[in-house]
Design a protein around this motif. Structure first.
Motif, PDB file in Angstrom:
ATOM      1  N   VAL A   1       0.840  -1.205   0.000  1.00  0.00           N
ATOM      2  CA  VAL A   1       0.000   0.000   0.000  1.00  0.00           C
ATOM      3  C   VAL A   1       0.871   1.250   0.000  1.00  0.00           C
ATOM      4  CG1 VAL A   1      -1.561   1.359   1.440  1.00  0.00           C
ATOM      5  CG2 VAL A   1      -2.044  -1.044   1.049  1.00  0.00           C
ATOM      6  N   LEU A   2       1.855   1.295   0.910  1.00  0.00           N
ATOM      7  CA  LEU A   2       2.712   2.478   1.037  1.00  0.00           C
ATOM      8  C   LEU A   2       3.560   2.691  -0.209  1.00  0.00           C
ATOM      9  CD1 LEU A   2       3.882   2.077   4.741  1.00  0.00           C
ATOM     10  CD2 LEU A   2       2.078   3.544   3.869  1.00  0.00           C
ATOM     11  N   ARG A   3       4.108   1.604  -0.747  1.00  0.00           N
ATOM     12  CA  ARG A   3       4.965   1.727  -1.929  1.00  0.00           C
ATOM     13  C   ARG A   3       4.158   2.144  -3.151  1.00  0.00           C
ATOM     14  NH1 ARG A   3       8.938  -3.521  -0.886  1.00  0.00           N
ATOM     15  NH2 ARG A   3      10.101  -2.520   0.787  1.00  0.00           N
ATOM     16  N   ARG A   4       2.917   1.649  -3.230  1.00  0.00           N
ATOM     17  CA  ARG A   4       2.045   2.039  -4.333  1.00  0.00           C
ATOM     18  C   ARG A   4       1.769   3.543  -4.275  1.00  0.00           C
ATOM     19  NH1 ARG A   4      -2.703  -0.903  -3.313  1.00  0.00           N
ATOM     20  NH2 ARG A   4      -1.400  -2.753  -3.391  1.00  0.00           N
ATOM     21  N   LEU A   5       1.524   4.052  -3.065  1.00  0.00           N
ATOM     22  CA  LEU A   5       1.261   5.485  -2.887  1.00  0.00           C
ATOM     23  C   LEU A   5       2.491   6.309  -3.273  1.00  0.00           C
ATOM     24  CD1 LEU A   5      -0.810   7.617  -1.629  1.00  0.00           C
ATOM     25  CD2 LEU A   5       0.735   7.571   0.299  1.00  0.00           C
ATOM     26  N   LEU A   6       3.666   5.876  -2.810  1.00  0.00           N
ATOM     27  CA  LEU A   6       4.899   6.603  -3.131  1.00  0.00           C
ATOM     28  C   LEU A   6       5.126   6.644  -4.639  1.00  0.00           C
ATOM     29  CD1 LEU A   6       7.455   5.415  -0.435  1.00  0.00           C
ATOM     30  CD2 LEU A   6       6.488   7.688  -0.711  1.00  0.00           C
ATOM     31  N   LYS A   7       4.887   5.508  -5.291  1.00  0.00           N
ATOM     32  CA  LYS A   7       5.089   5.415  -6.723  1.00  0.00           C
ATOM     33  C   LYS A   7       4.141   6.374  -7.459  1.00  0.00           C
ATOM     34  CE  LYS A   7       5.381   1.735 -10.074  1.00  0.00           C
ATOM     35  NZ  LYS A   7       5.040   0.343 -10.349  1.00  0.00           N
TER      36      LYS A   7
ATOM     37  N   LEU B   1      13.163  12.683  -2.335  1.00  0.00           N
ATOM     38  CA  LEU B   1      12.206  12.503  -1.248  1.00  0.00           C
ATOM     39  C   LEU B   1      11.589  11.111  -1.323  1.00  0.00           C
ATOM     40  CD1 LEU B   1      10.730  13.694   1.175  1.00  0.00           C
ATOM     41  CD2 LEU B   1       9.053  14.667  -0.392  1.00  0.00           C
ATOM     42  N   TYR B   2      11.323  10.659  -2.562  1.00  0.00           N
ATOM     43  CA  TYR B   2      10.763   9.318  -2.771  1.00  0.00           C
ATOM     44  C   TYR B   2      11.667   8.270  -2.140  1.00  0.00           C
ATOM     45  CZ  TYR B   2       9.835   4.902  -5.138  1.00  0.00           C
ATOM     46  OH  TYR B   2       9.591   3.574  -5.396  1.00  0.00           O
ATOM     47  N   HIS B   3      12.953   8.367  -2.417  1.00  0.00           N
ATOM     48  CA  HIS B   3      13.894   7.360  -1.926  1.00  0.00           C
ATOM     49  C   HIS B   3      13.991   7.391  -0.403  1.00  0.00           C
ATOM     50  CE1 HIS B   3      17.046   4.430  -2.214  1.00  0.00           C
ATOM     51  NE2 HIS B   3      17.846   5.177  -1.469  1.00  0.00           N
ATOM     52  N   ALA B   4      14.026   8.573   0.155  1.00  0.00           N
ATOM     53  CA  ALA B   4      14.099   8.703   1.613  1.00  0.00           C
ATOM     54  C   ALA B   4      12.860   8.098   2.270  1.00  0.00           C
ATOM     55  CB  ALA B   4      14.235  10.171   1.992  1.00  0.00           C
ATOM     56  N   LEU B   5      11.699   8.400   1.703  1.00  0.00           N
ATOM     57  CA  LEU B   5      10.450   7.877   2.268  1.00  0.00           C
ATOM     58  C   LEU B   5      10.324   6.373   2.049  1.00  0.00           C
ATOM     59  CD1 LEU B   5       7.964  10.700   1.238  1.00  0.00           C
ATOM     60  CD2 LEU B   5       8.893  10.246   3.501  1.00  0.00           C
ATOM     61  N   TYR B   6      10.833   5.889   0.921  1.00  0.00           N
ATOM     62  CA  TYR B   6      10.801   4.451   0.629  1.00  0.00           C
ATOM     63  C   TYR B   6      11.553   3.684   1.720  1.00  0.00           C
ATOM     64  CZ  TYR B   6      11.062   0.163  -2.170  1.00  0.00           C
ATOM     65  OH  TYR B   6      10.937  -1.126  -2.615  1.00  0.00           O
TER      66      TYR B   6
ATOM     67  N   ARG C   1      -2.325   6.878   5.857  1.00  0.00           N
ATOM     68  CA  ARG C   1      -2.640   8.233   6.304  1.00  0.00           C
ATOM     69  C   ARG C   1      -1.426   8.914   6.937  1.00  0.00           C
ATOM     70  NH1 ARG C   1      -6.621   8.215  10.754  1.00  0.00           N
ATOM     71  NH2 ARG C   1      -4.807   8.527  12.067  1.00  0.00           N
ATOM     72  N   THR C   2      -0.688   8.171   7.777  1.00  0.00           N
ATOM     73  CA  THR C   2       0.473   8.776   8.436  1.00  0.00           C
ATOM     74  C   THR C   2       1.547   9.142   7.407  1.00  0.00           C
ATOM     75  OG1 THR C   2       1.400   6.598   8.902  1.00  0.00           O
ATOM     76  CG2 THR C   2       0.126   7.636  10.650  1.00  0.00           C
ATOM     77  N   LEU C   3       1.673   8.318   6.371  1.00  0.00           N
ATOM     78  CA  LEU C   3       2.647   8.618   5.312  1.00  0.00           C
ATOM     79  C   LEU C   3       2.232   9.887   4.565  1.00  0.00           C
ATOM     80  CD1 LEU C   3       5.030   8.047   3.448  1.00  0.00           C
ATOM     81  CD2 LEU C   3       3.610   6.447   2.201  1.00  0.00           C
ATOM     82  N   MET C   4       0.943  10.010   4.245  1.00  0.00           N
ATOM     83  CA  MET C   4       0.461  11.192   3.531  1.00  0.00           C
ATOM     84  C   MET C   4       0.647  12.455   4.367  1.00  0.00           C
ATOM     85  SD  MET C   4      -2.906   9.543   1.803  1.00  0.00           S
ATOM     86  CE  MET C   4      -3.562  10.927   0.909  1.00  0.00           C
ATOM     87  N   GLU C   5       0.372  12.371   5.671  1.00  0.00           N
ATOM     88  CA  GLU C   5       0.567  13.516   6.566  1.00  0.00           C
ATOM     89  C   GLU C   5       2.030  13.937   6.582  1.00  0.00           C
ATOM     90  OE1 GLU C   5      -0.989  12.206  10.306  1.00  0.00           O
ATOM     91  OE2 GLU C   5      -3.080  12.494   9.678  1.00  0.00           O
ATOM     92  N   HIS C   6       2.919  12.944   6.625  1.00  0.00           N
ATOM     93  CA  HIS C   6       4.356  13.220   6.638  1.00  0.00           C
ATOM     94  C   HIS C   6       4.780  13.938   5.349  1.00  0.00           C
ATOM     95  CE1 HIS C   6       8.495  12.501   8.017  1.00  0.00           C
ATOM     96  NE2 HIS C   6       8.773  12.343   6.742  1.00  0.00           N
ATOM     97  N   ILE C   7       4.258  13.469   4.219  1.00  0.00           N
ATOM     98  CA  ILE C   7       4.593  14.076   2.926  1.00  0.00           C
ATOM     99  C   ILE C   7       4.117  15.533   2.886  1.00  0.00           C
ATOM    100  CG2 ILE C   7       4.095  14.033   0.440  1.00  0.00           C
ATOM    101  CD1 ILE C   7       4.017  10.966   0.662  1.00  0.00           C
ATOM    102  N   HIS C   8       2.879  15.772   3.351  1.00  0.00           N
ATOM    103  CA  HIS C   8       2.341  17.135   3.340  1.00  0.00           C
ATOM    104  C   HIS C   8       3.166  18.051   4.243  1.00  0.00           C
ATOM    105  CE1 HIS C   8      -0.847  16.009   0.766  1.00  0.00           C
ATOM    106  NE2 HIS C   8      -1.494  15.276   1.648  1.00  0.00           N
ATOM    107  N   LYS C   9       3.597  17.509   5.388  1.00  0.00           N
ATOM    108  CA  LYS C   9       4.411  18.290   6.318  1.00  0.00           C
ATOM    109  C   LYS C   9       5.751  18.654   5.673  1.00  0.00           C
ATOM    110  CE  LYS C   9       3.325  16.804  10.376  1.00  0.00           C
ATOM    111  NZ  LYS C   9       3.356  15.867  11.492  1.00  0.00           N
ATOM    112  N   LYS C  10       6.354  17.681   5.010  1.00  0.00           N
ATOM    113  CA  LYS C  10       7.653  17.903   4.349  1.00  0.00           C
ATOM    114  C   LYS C  10       7.522  18.956   3.251  1.00  0.00           C
ATOM    115  CE  LYS C  10      10.954  15.040   5.822  1.00  0.00           C
ATOM    116  NZ  LYS C  10      12.194  15.552   6.378  1.00  0.00           N
TER     117      LYS C  10
END
Length: 99
Positions: free
Chosen positions: A38-44, A56-61, A73-82
């Motif tokens: 799920v998380l990797r699909r979102l990052l992609k 940023l993609y690589h760091a989050l991966y 949801r927590t991943l999306m919040e982190h991305i928005h914060k960044k």
């Protein structure tokens, strides 16, 4: 048959009805794989739609792999914060006036 309908509602599933361990009933590995996918699909998706750059993609991966985000949801919040912390270099608001 009536029991199956009740079970769908969550009845008859207490600790007294369970024979296997929690891991046998729903393996943690399966949960982990599901979450990673799920998380990797979102990052992609974010990387392809240019919402995040490849750095940023690589760091989050790697953070996803390191169990930092418990769900999407927590991943999306982190991305928005960044993204809020580091403004987009292409936006016209942050550019100094040329003169």
């Amino acid at each position: 048959r009536r029991n199956a309908v009740a079970r769908r509602k969550g009845r008859h599933t207490g600790p007294g009805k369970r024979k296997g361990t929690a891991n046998a009933r729903m393996p943690t590995k399966v949960l982990w794989m599901r979450r990673q996918r799920v998380l990797r699909r979102l990052l992609k998706k974010y990387r392809e739609s240019k919402k995040i750059d490849k750095h940023l993609y690589h760091a989050l991966y790697l953070k996803c792999k390191g169990n930092v985000f418990k769900n999407k949801r927590t991943l999306m919040e982190h991305i928005h914060k960044k993204k809020a912390a580091k403004p987009d270099p292409n936006s016209s608001v942050t550019k100094p006036m040329q003169g």
